[in-house]
Design an enzyme around this catalytic site. Structure first.
Site, PDB file in Angstrom:
ATOM      1  N   CYS A   1      -0.225   4.302   0.241  1.00 32.99           N
ATOM      2  CA  CYS A   1      -0.739   5.353   1.108  1.00 32.99           C
ATOM      3  C   CYS A   1      -0.008   5.381   2.444  1.00 32.99           C
ATOM      4  O   CYS A   1       0.130   6.425   3.051  1.00 32.99           O
ATOM      5  CB  CYS A   1      -2.229   5.139   1.359  1.00 32.99           C
ATOM      6  SG  CYS A   1      -3.179   4.977  -0.152  1.00 32.99           S
TER       7      CYS A   1
ATOM      8  N   CYS B   1       0.811  -1.225   0.000  1.00 38.73           N
ATOM      9  CA  CYS B   1       0.000   0.000   0.000  1.00 38.73           C
ATOM     10  C   CYS B   1       0.841   1.270   0.000  1.00 38.73           C
ATOM     11  O   CYS B   1       1.586   1.532   0.940  1.00 38.73           O
ATOM     12  CB  CYS B   1      -0.921   0.018   1.217  1.00 38.73           C
ATOM     13  SG  CYS B   1      -1.794   1.592   1.354  1.00 38.73           S
TER      14      CYS B   1
END
Lengths: 144, 89
Positions: free
Chosen positions: A50, A48
């Site tokens: 983010c 991920c």
């Protein structure tokens, strides 16, 4: 379903290049966890962007500090599923999240940074959090 | 190396707390649309008491991802806040 090994290799390398030991199997995790003396840190890596995009450089920055864990290892969530599942068994009371970072002192969980405390910070802020935890739980300074 | 999906809005990928009245949701925000708040790896709290304790534990250790995907309808959303920004004093 795991991502292509080619895609995640740079994400693995970002940590292993800093000397962090990669745990690929449940046996690797058991062996690493069996050594209980001192302070150790386990980084649950993740694809991920983010959050993991800040986690990896944050960990690397933190490890430049003079005071740091004696042993640092990583499992890769969503990739090395057996190793990650086994690692989570050692902190079974903690909800699973990735990336996340666990600090153990003498084999006991001492400090935990879940994903949500990584995703809205940049690498420097995360490194500051980790350095403070290193100083709190690590009694002796280790040469950087 | 950092990938992102900025087209999904500023809360994409961020763990949020959605107050939906009698329900309190925590989850990773995928996007906020006209339909509502789209969450992944979410949990919902529906008890009449204990909401503060539930939030305090989640703020410290994270939440259990009991629901793979959820949509909290717009007309039920009272507020949405980053879990990391919660002031629980």
């Amino acid at each position: 379903m795991p991502y292509s090994p080619l895609l995640v290799k740079p994400m693995r390398d970002e940590l292993t290049a800093a000397g962090i030991q990669e745990l690929l199997t449940a046996a690797d995790v058991d062996q690493w966890m069996a050594q209980k003396d001192g302070v150790s840190m386990l980084v649950v890596n993740s694809v991920c962007g983010c959050a993991a995009g800040a986690a990896r450089p944050g960990v690397r920055l933190a490890l430049e500090h003079a005071v740091k864990p004696e042993r640092v290892a990583t499992v890769f969530a969503g990739q090395d599923t057996e190793a990650t599942a086994r690692a989570r068994q050692y902190i079974a009371d903690i909800p699973p999240s990735s990336p996340s970072i666990a600090l153990f002192k003498d084999g006991e969980l001492a400090y935990f940074i879940p994903r949500h405390r990584i995703e809205s910070r940049d690498a420097h802020a995360l490194a500051d959090d980790l350095r403070q935890a290193f100083e709190r739980y690590t009694a002796t300074a280790v040469e950087a | 190396m950092r990938a992102s999906h900025r087209d999904k809005g500023p809360l994409h990928g961020i763990t949020v707390v959605v107050d939906a009245g009698e329900e309190l949701w925590i989850g990773r925000c995928d996007e906020v649309s006209e339909a509502g708040v789209h969450l992944k790896d979410a949990d919902v709290f529906r008890e009449p008491t204990g909401r503060q304790d539930y939030l305090a534990k989640a703020a410290r250790f994270g939440h259990w991802p009991r629901v793979a995907q959820a949509l909290v309808p717009s007309d039920q959303v009272v507020s949405i806040e980053k879990l990391d920004d919660l002031n629980l004093d």
